[in-house]
Design a protein around this motif. Structure first.
Motif, mmCIF file in Angstrom:
data_model
loop_
_atom_site.group_PDB
_atom_site.id
_atom_site.type_symbol
_atom_site.label_atom_id
_atom_site.label_comp_id
_atom_site.label_asym_id
_atom_site.label_seq_id
_atom_site.Cartn_x
_atom_site.Cartn_y
_atom_site.Cartn_z
ATOM 1 N N GLY A 187 -5.676 -5.563 5.589
ATOM 2 C CA GLY A 187 -4.775 -4.415 5.675
ATOM 3 C C GLY A 187 -5.512 -3.101 5.432
ATOM 4 N N TYR A 188 -6.841 -3.143 5.444
ATOM 5 C CA TYR A 188 -7.733 -1.974 5.404
ATOM 6 C C TYR A 188 -7.782 -1.229 4.066
ATOM 7 N N ALA A 189 -6.769 -1.383 3.221
ATOM 8 C CA ALA A 189 -6.696 -0.515 2.041
ATOM 9 C C ALA A 189 -7.921 -0.684 1.152
ATOM 10 N N LYS A 190 -8.291 -1.925 0.908
ATOM 11 C CA LYS A 190 -9.410 -2.143 0.000
ATOM 12 C C LYS A 190 -10.757 -1.813 0.662
ATOM 13 N N GLU A 224 -3.271 -8.784 -4.353
ATOM 14 C CA GLU A 224 -3.063 -7.479 -3.693
ATOM 15 C C GLU A 224 -3.535 -7.537 -2.249
ATOM 16 N N GLY A 225 -4.694 -8.153 -2.055
ATOM 17 C CA GLY A 225 -5.243 -8.268 -0.708
ATOM 18 C C GLY A 225 -4.310 -9.034 0.221
ATOM 19 N N GLN A 226 -3.652 -10.053 -0.310
ATOM 20 C CA GLN A 226 -2.704 -10.806 0.505
ATOM 21 C C GLN A 226 -1.492 -9.953 0.857
ATOM 22 N N VAL A 227 -1.046 -9.144 -0.097
ATOM 23 C CA VAL A 227 0.119 -8.289 0.176
ATOM 24 C C VAL A 227 -0.236 -7.230 1.217
ATOM 25 N N HIS A 228 -1.390 -6.586 1.050
ATOM 26 C CA HIS A 228 -1.783 -5.561 2.027
ATOM 27 C C HIS A 228 -1.935 -6.175 3.422
ATOM 28 N N GLY A 229 -2.705 -7.249 3.477
ATOM 29 C CA GLY A 229 -2.981 -7.862 4.776
ATOM 30 C C GLY A 229 -1.729 -8.449 5.396
ATOM 31 N N GLY A 230 -0.900 -9.071 4.555
ATOM 32 C CA GLY A 230 0.329 -9.667 5.060
ATOM 33 C C GLY A 230 1.278 -8.607 5.591
ATOM 34 N N PRO A 282 0.026 2.134 6.215
ATOM 35 C CA PRO A 282 0.690 2.935 5.185
ATOM 36 C C PRO A 282 -0.113 2.972 3.886
ATOM 37 N N ALA A 283 0.399 3.720 2.939
ATOM 38 C CA ALA A 283 -0.079 3.608 1.558
ATOM 39 C C ALA A 283 0.649 2.420 0.932
ATOM 40 N N PHE A 284 -0.051 1.685 0.080
ATOM 41 C CA PHE A 284 0.529 0.488 -0.537
ATOM 42 C C PHE A 284 0.735 0.673 -2.035
ATOM 43 N N HIS A 285 1.813 0.079 -2.509
ATOM 44 C CA HIS A 285 2.066 0.023 -3.950
ATOM 45 C C HIS A 285 2.612 -1.363 -4.225
#
Lengths: 290, 956
Positions: B141-144, B848-854, B891-894
């Motif tokens: 999900g690119y965030a990290k 967190e990585g699973q949530v972002h990517g998912g 998006p931005a993730f929280h």
């Protein structure tokens, strides 16, 4: 799998045309290669002639109010090269929407023009500027050049007036100053994306910033060839600048402007939105807020 | 100017090479094949993915699009050339920030990161986003990745100290729950890790598949005599050459390894050409003559139901399977409802689009064991299938999982390993097969398109009284996982609600579309989109805030599920509450209140991405931004962990080894999710060692005990617990031996921080390495143990669906904020707030990585991805047309996690891989409605659908 069985790389114009003359099979001209190398092999010619090492095709020069841009100029140069940003700023507005930076570093303006794809993102800017395509061929050992307007040059999807043995040498763009500029594009995402509709806008106002002095609107991706929206352009020129007059002008968009056979309703909905948005943003670039 | 090979001079990673090459060769192929610099990957071969990005004379370019002739005389830097000492700060930041999952995009991402920081010492997040716009990542999900680049920027600029890259674990008993660098990241950031396509063997042959261009046709004849005599051709195989009983498939083995008698979908492999080089195999394929007799093409479920053609003889009605649920009495219940809503929904086929395409190598070893190595998500059943298909004893087949560059369920089916095995057995030479991106798109399983109908009855205070749910899944040409997804959709498709009266009819059908199979959420994403959209409509109709509506109806402790299972502890409402709190949700019904709500455009969102922001005037940008309409939506979900209605099981072997290290062997399936790191943490916690002390054995049917597949979000739960049990067992043995040696009570002995000791004692305190030496070498005990974890999931009743299909459930809620461009209909997802119950967080970065990517994968499904077939022929056969979210789209993730420990899980952990993407689609769809009043019920929500609906709105 190799894209081409044969691959020639001339380093001068003379070598190029002797390659072309000697060619015993169909060939593709390779400049940046980003379109050709993305295709499946069976859709390509058996032979490639790579023009990327011909320095003459990379020249950028200014003469008599025209910028001559060599065919091999990478698209990213329209964002980075000071001369191009200065003299043809409209192309920067489109270049930033073009594929992604890594592709822009390789893809060339000559390729975008010669490829003549209806969705090519640089083409509406050239159409708005009334750019001229300079071609080069060799007849009886003489260099022959033709200068063809972009609208005449492109004949249909992937089709243009280039004859066998003729290449795009350069793009000639008039230096147009004092314009507010905008480029509008939509696809299915915002990077590395093929346009569903793209469009370029140039607006010039009188010194008092009250009257439309020149308006240029060009669309791509909505039909086989790029188009100017001259009904709207003509209507606005000479009129006092206002949101109302722009809204009125939207009614003059020809019903048959969208000629694509797919997503017609969508494209028809986007076009007036882009005309309005493009004009408003171009005016804003001139400091005219409505 | 030569036509044949040319001599080039090229500098690569500082070293000069002078080589004769075919000038048309792609630079990526030169790097990989001639120099074996396999860090440069080929994810699409068309410039669309960025896995091959390299620096050419200092400029970042995609090497798959560069003819080698153009790189002549240039200086090229690949991932292998980064950093003076092997691992650069940027690479360390990727490892530390959790920017690496499957690793297939990583080398290209590293090259992009190097370029960004080389050209600008102080890039902001927007510039990083823009510059990564050409590199696709399907996992993170690119965030990290952006976090890693920002971290590297700060360290390189001296704003942060390099020491922050050190892993901090207070003590080994707290390894679980600590941020630990991924144990497999080093090979991924350096590009050294060999995936299947990177592997080579001496005397290796190459396989090219002749695929059907027909959609549905009988095969009248196959004539390959001419092809067989082409240069380099070693063998040609067809279904006629299969020695055993053919057939593979996760649920039901109806698919032959090569088309047998007929072809049922476009692209089905019919013959395999085996040759010395891939070029020779591909050339020979042109001379294979196949005569077909066309059959009517079943393109829709309606046509399947109408019997337009029979696709499988054994299934005359084209019906794969049915699952029914019937709880309470819905007919009576509808009578006293205040509001009854009926609504249809449909979802599209999408592709897993892992960046690593399918690839493998097979050979027969000196002991006559057939070895098949491939990026395989489920090796144990595949060994059994291969033994049956190839008529070999099961121990004469060995299946090895190579590193998997993304799976998401798509590598659960054995779509090419049978061919590889057959070719290896016949030729007695190593054979290799690598799918092109087109191969992967047209022949791997897709997420099922599902057509759903809701009839839902509620009372005016918002209580759901009755739900009738009909689901029809397009299974495509072969069964694959359809039986399983149909069943799971029935059991969970009613949503995380306590509904006294529910009836579900879930059916799967054969069509001639590209087969549908397992994909992350396994049939639940589709009904979750539907039920959560319906909840939003109820919110509007009854004037009840959607958060409140979930509180009224949500599952809670002791609730009865749709299968009438009585739940224990339920954290559903806690996830809803936390999600609302995290996002600062402004209460109110879903009445298109985007323009008046105060909680949008806050600090927790990104700005919609507008290209050229850096040079456009403020005034023009203001106009551009004025066309966005903002809105927010809520989606919630539940999911069952591990294989339902069955005895799921996993096992592990463990040894405390020399030097106080630990060897762990288990058939665990690391497909990028980070399970190796999770297992390592579990071992560290129990045995008092550090992550670097643990050696993890490969997923290999001949070397490791069975732990089953990556799927059903089961690995942390199943394999994690098996490893925890194994670690406890070996610890007990070790401590017993130490107690005997020290002559003390075993209960007082502790293993922590690489020591074995009795708390407060100086006498009984040894480094683990020394203690091991005593136990093993002086006392002759090798500390080994095994661990097994089994779940007891009950079957469901065929008529009522009553039963206890799972022993652990998880819950999740997400709020999405969108900006809809009213000139184009484009949706920018600008913020996601997620709260998920995971049982227990083992790897914080991992979850967190699973949530972002998912969430990003679901965002793709919600607004852009689509794999339609026209008359059975896939329309989007490459990454230029099959579009995935890029870095500029995210998006931005929280995120906030609820830890409601699983009562039957010794570790307490449950799962997150599939739960993560579930709430995202409806959250986005509901947010679009909130913003512009357009209700999308057929996915995806393309700009076209939204703008056309807006245009109609303005007309009326």
């Amino acid at each position: 799998m190799l894209q081409y069985k044969e691959y020639l790389r001339p380093t001068t114009i003379e070598e190029l045309f002797s390659c072309i003359k000697a060619a015993d099979k169909a060939y593709d001209i390779v400049s940046g290669g980003t379109d050709l190398y993305a295709k499946e092999q069976e859709r390509l010619s058996p032979m490639a002639i790579d023009i990327s090492r011909i320095p003459a095709l990379s020249d950028i020069s200014l003469e008599d109010g025209w910028v001559k841009i060599g065919a091999n100029t990478p698209v990213q140069q329209f964002i980075e090269n000071a001369v191009l940003v200065d003299q043809v700023p409209l192309i920067r507005h489109a270049a930033i929407y073009f594929a992604d930076q890594q592709i822009r570093e390789a893809a060339t303006i000559g390729g975008n023009v010669a490829n003549s794809s209806p969705t090519g993102d640089i083409i509406p800017t050239l159409t708005a500027m009334d750019a001229v395509i300079q071609t080069l061929s060799m007849e009886d050992d003489q260099e022959v050049r033709r200068q063809i307007s972009i609208l005449e040059f492109i004949q249909g999807p992937g089709r243009n007036v280039l004859k066998d043995g003729e290449i795009v040498e350069a793009i000639l763009c008039p230096v147009l100053t004092g314009y507010g500029l905008a480029f509008k594009k939509v696809g299915q995402r915002r990077s590395l994306c093929i346009s569903t509709v793209n469009s370029a806008f140039m607006v010039k106002a009188d010194p008092a910033q009250k009257i439309f002095e020149d308006v240029r609107i060009a669309f791509g991706a909505i039909g086989p060839v790029p188009q100017r929206v001259s009904d709207v352009e003509k209507f606005l020129v000479g009129k006092e600048i206002s949101e109302e007059i722009i809204n009125e002008a939207l009614n003059l968009i020809p019903a048959d402007l969208v000629k694509s056979r797919s997503r017609i309703e969508y494209r028809r909905n986007v076009v007036p939105n882009f005309v309005k948005a493009g004009l408003m943003e171009a005016l804003a670039e001139l400091g005219i807020a409505l | 100017m030569t036509a044949e090979q040319i001599r080039i001079e090229i500098t690569i990673n500082g070293r000069k090479y002078s080589r004769y090459v075919a000038p048309a060769m792609r630079l990526a192929d030169f790097l990989r094949e001639d120099l074996h610099l396999i860090g440069t990957k080929k994810g699409c071969n068309a410039g669309e993915c960025g896995t091959c990005s390299v620096l050419i004379d200092g400029v970042l370019k995609k090497s798959c699009l560069i003819p080698i002739a153009q790189a002549d005389g240039c200086e090229v830097v690949t991932v292998e050339g980064i950093g003076p000492k092997g691992v650069d700060i940027i690479q360390r930041c990727f490892m530390h920030a959790g920017a690496v999952q499957c690793g297939y995009c990583t080398p290209g991402m590293i090259m992009a990161a190097v370029t960004i920081l080389k050209e600008n010492k102080y890039p902001d997040r927007l510039e990083i986003r823009r510059r990564l716009g050409g590199n696709i990542c399907r996992c993170t999900g690119y965030a990290k990745i952006m976090d890693a680049i920002e971290l590297a920027r700060d360290i390189l600029n001296g704003d942060k100290d390099e020491s922050c890259l050190k892993t901090v674990i207070e003590n080994t008993e707290k390894t679980i729950g600590s941020c630990v660098d991924r144990v497999d990241a080093l090979g991924k950031v350096t590009g050294a890790l060999e995936y299947a396509a990177d592997m080579e063997m001496p005397r290796m042959l190459h396989v090219f598949l002749v695929r059907s261009k027909e959609v549905h046709a009988n095969i009248v004849s196959i004539n390959y005599d001419k092809a067989l005599v082409m240069p380099g051709v070693e063998d040609i195989v067809t279904a006629a050459d299969v020695p055993g009983e053919d057939g593979f498939g996760v649920g039901y083995q109806d698919q032959p390894i090569l088309a047998r008698g007929k072809v049922r979908y476009y692209g089905e492999p019919v013959a395999a050409i085996v040759a010395e080089t891939l070029e020779e195999a591909e050339e020979a394929a042109k001379y294979v003559e196949i005569t077909y007799e066309k059959l009517p093409i079943v393109t829709t479920i309606e046509e399947a139901m109408a019997g337009k053609a029979v696709i499988h003889e054994a299934y005359q009605d084209n019906l794969v399977s049915t699952t029914l649920l019937d709880k309470g009495n819905i007919d009576q219940a509808f009578a006293y409802c205040d509001l009854i809503l009926e609504q249809d929904y449909s979802t599209q086929a999408v592709d897993h689009a892992y960046l690593e395409t399918e690839a493998g190598i097979a050979y027969v070893d000196p002991d006559d064991v057939l070895v098949v190595k491939s990026c395989d998500q489920d090796i144990s059943p595949h060994r059994a299938f291969l033994a049956r298909i190839l008529d070999r004893p099961i121990n004469k087949v060995r299946v090895i999982m190579t590193p998997v560059g993304g799976g998401f369920g798509g590598k659960e089916d054995m779509i090419y390993q049978g061919i590889l095995g057959l070719c290896a057995v016949r030729t007695r030479r190593p054979v290799k097969l690598v799918f092109s991106r087109k191969d992967s798109l047209i022949s791997s399983a897709k997420r099922h398109p599902v057509f759903m109908h809701h009839k839902i009855g509620v009372t005016k205070d918002g209580r759901i009284k009755a739900l009738e749910l009909t689901l029809k899944s397009d299974g495509g040409a072969y069964c694959m996982s359809t039986i399983g997804t149909v069943k799971k959709a029935a059991m969970l498709g009613g949503g995380p609600y306590e509904i006294d009266n529910i009836r579900v009819n879930s059916k799967g059908y054969y069509t001639n579309n590209t087969p549908s199979g397992a994909m992350r959420t396994f049939g639940i994403l589709q009904p979750t989109f539907a039920i959560e959209s319906t909840m939003d409509m109820i919110s509007e109709r009854l004037g009840i805030d959607p958060v409140e509506l979930r509180m009224i109806n949500g599952l809670q402790d002791g609730s009865s599920t749709h299968t009438q299972q009585i739940l224990g502890s339920v954290a559903y409402k806690e996830t809803v509450r936390r999600c609302a709190e995290l996002s600062g949700w402004e209460p109110g019904p879903s009445t298109v209140r985007g323009s008046i709500r105060q909680d949008v455009k806050g600090e927790g969102v990104v700005k919609p991405y507008i290209p050229g922001r850096e040079f456009k005037s403020e005034a023009a940008l203001k106009i551009a931004e004025s066309r966005f309409k903002y809105g927010r939506g809520l989606g919630t979900s539940w999911y069952g962990i591990a294989r339902p209605t069955s005895r799921d099981k996993a096992s592990a072997f463990i040894e405390i080894d020399d030097g106080g290290t630990v060897m762990l062997l288990t058939g665990v399936t690391e497909i990028g999710e980070g399970i190796h790191t999770v297992l390592t943490q579990i071992v560290c916690n129990e045995l008092g060692v550090y992550p670097e002390d643990v050696t993890l054995g490969d997923n290999d049917t001949a070397r490791s005990p069975e732990a089953s597949h990556a799927g059903a979000s089961r690995q942390t739960y199943m394999v994690g617990n098996a490893v925890a049990v194994a670690a406890k067992n070996v610890k007990a043995k070790f401590i017993k031996a130490m107690a005997e040696y020290w002559d003390v009570d075993a209960t007082n002995i502790v293993m922590r921080d690489r020591r074995v000791f009795i708390e407060g004692s100086n006498r009984f305190d040894l480094p683990l390495a020394d203690a091991l030496k005593i136990i093993k070498h002086d006392r002759g005990i090798v500390p080994v143990a095994s661990g097994l974890y089994t779940v007891h999931h009950g079957a469901i009743d065929p008529v009522t669906g009553k039963g206890n299909p799972w022993q652990a459930y998880v819950y999740g809620s997400q709020v999405a904020e969108v900006a809809v461009d009213t000139t184009t209909g484009e949706v920018h997802v600008v913020g996601i707030w997620a709260s998920h119950d995971v049982g227990r967080v083992i790897s914080p970065q991992g979850v967190e990585g699973q949530v972002h990517g998912g969430a990003v994968m679901s965002m793709g499904q919600a607004i852009m991805e689509d794999f339609p077939c026209k008359d059975g022929v896939p329309v989007n056969k490459d990454f230029a047309k099959y579009l995935l979210p890029t870095c500029v789209d995210i998006p931005a993730f929280h995120a906030s996690f609820v830890e409601d420990r699983g009562p039957y899980s010794p570790l307490g952990a449950k799962g997150i891989g599939e739960p993560a993407p579930l709430p995202t689609v409806p959250a986005i769809i509901n947010a679009i409605y909130d913003a512009v009043g357009v209700r999308i019920t057929d996915l995806p929500a393309t700009p076209e659908k939204i703008l056309n609906a807006l245009a109609k709105q303005s007309k009326y």
